[in-house]
Design a protein around this motif. Structure first.
Motif, PDB file in Angstrom:
ATOM      1  N   VAL A   4       0.999  -1.256  -0.092  1.00 54.30           N
ATOM      2  CA  VAL A   4      -0.042  -0.038  -0.157  1.00 54.30           C
ATOM      3  C   VAL A   4       0.806   1.160  -0.075  1.00 54.30           C
ATOM      4  CG1 VAL A   4      -1.721   1.324   1.481  1.00 54.30           C
ATOM      5  CG2 VAL A   4      -1.925  -1.073   1.200  1.00 54.30           C
ATOM      6  N   THR A   5       1.965   1.355   0.888  1.00 55.29           N
ATOM      7  CA  THR A   5       2.846   2.231   0.974  1.00 55.29           C
ATOM      8  C   THR A   5       3.609   2.715  -0.370  1.00 55.29           C
ATOM      9  OG1 THR A   5       3.274   1.775   3.307  1.00 55.29           O
ATOM     10  CG2 THR A   5       4.886   3.491   2.072  1.00 55.29           C
ATOM     11  N   SER A   6       3.804   1.557  -1.066  1.00 54.48           N
ATOM     12  CA  SER A   6       4.595   1.546  -2.657  1.00 54.48           C
ATOM     13  C   SER A   6       3.431   2.369  -3.485  1.00 54.48           C
ATOM     14  CB  SER A   6       4.833   0.012  -2.815  1.00 54.48           C
ATOM     15  OG  SER A   6       5.497   0.405  -4.272  1.00 54.48           O
ATOM     16  N   ALA A   7       2.171   1.747  -3.462  1.00 54.90           N
ATOM     17  CA  ALA A   7       1.074   2.443  -4.451  1.00 54.90           C
ATOM     18  C   ALA A   7       1.024   3.862  -4.052  1.00 54.90           C
ATOM     19  CB  ALA A   7      -0.158   1.848  -4.329  1.00 54.90           C
ATOM     20  N   LEU A  33      -5.792   6.023  -1.155  1.00 55.09           N
ATOM     21  CA  LEU A  33      -4.567   5.030  -0.700  1.00 55.09           C
ATOM     22  C   LEU A  33      -4.222   5.312   0.333  1.00 55.09           C
ATOM     23  CD1 LEU A  33      -2.823   5.216  -4.462  1.00 55.09           C
ATOM     24  CD2 LEU A  33      -3.830   3.118  -3.130  1.00 55.09           C
ATOM     25  N   LEU A  34      -4.111   6.811   0.811  1.00 52.09           N
ATOM     26  CA  LEU A  34      -3.745   7.189   2.038  1.00 52.09           C
ATOM     27  C   LEU A  34      -4.608   6.455   3.379  1.00 52.09           C
ATOM     28  CD1 LEU A  34      -1.452   8.443   3.844  1.00 52.09           C
ATOM     29  CD2 LEU A  34      -2.855  10.630   3.589  1.00 52.09           C
ATOM     30  N   THR A  35      -5.875   6.611   3.037  1.00 54.30           N
ATOM     31  CA  THR A  35      -6.911   5.865   3.959  1.00 54.30           C
ATOM     32  C   THR A  35      -6.603   4.258   4.138  1.00 54.30           C
ATOM     33  OG1 THR A  35      -8.504   7.634   3.469  1.00 54.30           O
ATOM     34  CG2 THR A  35      -9.359   5.645   4.544  1.00 54.30           C
ATOM     35  N   ALA A  36      -6.478   3.929   3.002  1.00 55.73           N
ATOM     36  CA  ALA A  36      -6.060   2.387   3.015  1.00 55.73           C
ATOM     37  C   ALA A  36      -4.794   2.013   3.744  1.00 55.73           C
ATOM     38  CB  ALA A  36      -6.167   1.857   1.685  1.00 55.73           C
ATOM     39  N   ILE A  38      -3.586   3.861   6.143  1.00 56.85           N
ATOM     40  CA  ILE A  38      -3.884   3.701   7.750  1.00 56.85           C
ATOM     41  C   ILE A  38      -4.615   2.691   8.307  1.00 56.85           C
ATOM     42  CG2 ILE A  38      -4.984   5.347   9.379  1.00 56.85           C
ATOM     43  CD1 ILE A  38      -4.441   7.641   7.564  1.00 56.85           C
ATOM     44  N   GLN A  39      -5.709   2.108   7.488  1.00 52.35           N
ATOM     45  CA  GLN A  39      -6.577   1.191   7.768  1.00 52.35           C
ATOM     46  C   GLN A  39      -5.975  -0.086   8.229  1.00 52.35           C
ATOM     47  OE1 GLN A  39      -9.976   1.326   4.955  1.00 52.35           O
ATOM     48  NE2 GLN A  39     -10.977   2.927   6.284  1.00 52.35           N
ATOM     49  N   ASN A  40      -5.152  -0.116   7.251  1.00 54.87           N
ATOM     50  CA  ASN A  40      -4.240  -1.773   7.056  1.00 54.87           C
ATOM     51  C   ASN A  40      -2.695  -1.548   7.698  1.00 54.87           C
ATOM     52  OD1 ASN A  40      -5.820  -3.457   5.017  1.00 54.87           O
ATOM     53  ND2 ASN A  40      -5.866  -1.356   4.254  1.00 54.87           N
ATOM     54  N   GLN A  41      -2.499  -0.457   8.652  1.00 54.81           N
ATOM     55  CA  GLN A  41      -1.469  -0.497   9.230  1.00 54.81           C
ATOM     56  C   GLN A  41      -1.302  -1.527  10.404  1.00 54.81           C
ATOM     57  OE1 GLN A  41      -0.544   3.192  11.246  1.00 54.81           O
ATOM     58  NE2 GLN A  41      -2.723   3.582  11.627  1.00 54.81           N
ATOM     59  N   ASP A  42      -0.062  -1.866  10.888  1.00 54.89           N
ATOM     60  CA  ASP A  42       0.138  -2.825  12.083  1.00 54.89           C
ATOM     61  C   ASP A  42      -0.262  -1.965  13.138  1.00 54.89           C
ATOM     62  OD1 ASP A  42       0.905  -4.677  13.962  1.00 54.89           O
ATOM     63  OD2 ASP A  42       2.629  -4.813  12.906  1.00 54.89           O
ATOM     64  N   PRO A  43      -1.422  -2.751  13.873  1.00 46.69           N
ATOM     65  CA  PRO A  43      -1.907  -1.860  15.285  1.00 46.69           C
ATOM     66  C   PRO A  43      -0.714  -2.086  16.340  1.00 46.69           C
ATOM     67  CG  PRO A  43      -2.968  -4.274  14.994  1.00 46.69           C
ATOM     68  CD  PRO A  43      -2.182  -3.633  13.526  1.00 46.69           C
ATOM     69  N   LEU A  44       0.117  -2.849  16.407  1.00 43.56           N
ATOM     70  CA  LEU A  44       1.278  -2.993  17.203  1.00 43.56           C
ATOM     71  C   LEU A  44       2.280  -2.084  16.964  1.00 43.56           C
ATOM     72  CD1 LEU A  44       1.522  -6.740  17.721  1.00 43.56           C
ATOM     73  CD2 LEU A  44       0.226  -5.077  19.033  1.00 43.56           C
ATOM     74  N   SER A  45       2.747  -1.588  15.628  1.00 45.99           N
ATOM     75  CA  SER A  45       3.466  -0.595  15.165  1.00 45.99           C
ATOM     76  C   SER A  45       2.836   0.505  14.299  1.00 45.99           C
ATOM     77  CB  SER A  45       4.466  -1.321  14.380  1.00 45.99           C
ATOM     78  OG  SER A  45       5.587  -0.299  14.198  1.00 45.99           O
ATOM     79  N   PRO A  46       1.735   1.156  14.866  1.00 43.09           N
ATOM     80  CA  PRO A  46       1.187   2.141  14.129  1.00 43.09           C
ATOM     81  C   PRO A  46       2.148   3.303  13.335  1.00 43.09           C
ATOM     82  CG  PRO A  46       0.795   2.680  16.279  1.00 43.09           C
ATOM     83  CD  PRO A  46       1.698   1.629  16.170  1.00 43.09           C
ATOM     84  N   MET A  47       1.662   3.592  12.238  1.00 42.66           N
ATOM     85  CA  MET A  47       2.461   4.831  11.220  1.00 42.66           C
ATOM     86  C   MET A  47       2.401   6.114  12.343  1.00 42.66           C
ATOM     87  SD  MET A  47       2.304   5.796   7.386  1.00 42.66           S
ATOM     88  CE  MET A  47       0.769   6.956   7.790  1.00 42.66           C
ATOM     89  N   THR A  53       1.184  12.952   7.466  1.00 41.37           N
ATOM     90  CA  THR A  53       0.840  14.673   7.444  1.00 41.37           C
ATOM     91  C   THR A  53       1.619  15.129   6.487  1.00 41.37           C
ATOM     92  OG1 THR A  53      -0.067  14.579   9.627  1.00 41.37           O
ATOM     93  CG2 THR A  53       0.663  16.784   8.522  1.00 41.37           C
ATOM     94  N   GLN A  54       2.968  14.566   6.426  1.00 38.98           N
ATOM     95  CA  GLN A  54       4.073  14.952   5.397  1.00 38.98           C
ATOM     96  C   GLN A  54       3.503  14.659   3.986  1.00 38.98           C
ATOM     97  OE1 GLN A  54       7.657  13.464   7.042  1.00 38.98           O
ATOM     98  NE2 GLN A  54       7.826  15.129   8.693  1.00 38.98           N
TER      99      GLN A  54
END
Length: 218
Positions: A4-7, A33-36, A38-47, A53-54
């Motif tokens: 997702v980050t790559s896209a 893509l940014l929303t996706a 955030i939604q699919n980030q690792d809850p143990l290691s959130p972004m 924001t940057q």
């Protein structure tokens, strides 16, 4: 997470080559893509919130850069057509390459030029929708400058109201080959103004034409 980050990165980079007309669509795609992401980030290691924001700030900078480029292009295209130049033409007689004239007080006037002697010259007057209103054919027309005045009466006998009309000139020699022609409006410049699209225009005998269409001043 990685895909997702790559896209997202690809979308932001690719947007630099898109035109201003597509910036809204690209911006919506970026937000999706940014929303996706955030939604699919690792809850143990959130972004980190500052990271996405940057990304928003960077994309906004790209959007602003595209708008700035469009603005600069507009300025460059009108660099020689300033209001001060237009005002200097007031009171002078000019010849233009604009084939549209205004029917006013029962008359619309044009000038046209034939590069060589012609066996026949056909004049067609059309309205703003491209409808042919009047047709006239002349024979044995010599090369050089000519003038044509239309009284607003169509070939069907109807009288047109005031408005803008375009003259098309088609010339052929004795062998039926096309003869080069140019069409325009000639007259005295009465005033200068700025059109809605930002271009500078002048009033030539009641007809508004772009300043850039002026081919001769006397």
């Amino acid at each position: 997470m990685t895909s997702v980050t790559s896209a997202t990165s690809t979308t932001a980079t690719g947007s630099t080559s898109t035109s201003g007309n597509g910036i809204t669509a690209d911006y919506s795609t970026f937000l999706n893509l940014l929303t996706a992401q955030i939604q699919n980030q690792d809850p143990l290691s959130p972004m980190d919130t500052t990271q996405w924001t940057q990304q928003l700030v960077q994309y906004s900078q790209v959007e602003q850069a595209l708008k700035t480029n469009d603005y600069l292009k507009t300025i460059a295209s009108n660099s020689g057509d300033t209001m001060s130049n237009a005002v200097s033409y007031i009171g002078k007689t000019v010849q233009t390459s604009d084939a549209t004239a205004t029917l006013k007080n029962g008359s619309a006037d044009w000038n046209y030029n034939t590069a060589d002697d012609a066996a026949s010259v056909t004049l067609k007057v059309t309205d703003s929708k491209g409808n042919v209103l009047y047709t006239e054919t002349n024979s044995d027309v010599s090369s050089g400058d000519h003038s044509f005045s239309w009284d607003g009466k169509t070939s069907a006998g109807k009288t047109e109201t005031s408005g803008d009309y375009t003259l098309t000139v088609t010339a052929k020699d004795s062998n039926g080959s096309a003869v080069t022609t140019t069409t325009g409006v000639t007259g005295t410049v009465n005033s200068a103004s700025t059109a809605s699209d930002g271009t500078v225009q002048i009033d030539v005998n009641g007809t508004l034409v772009p300043l850039s269409s002026v081919t001769k001043v006397s």
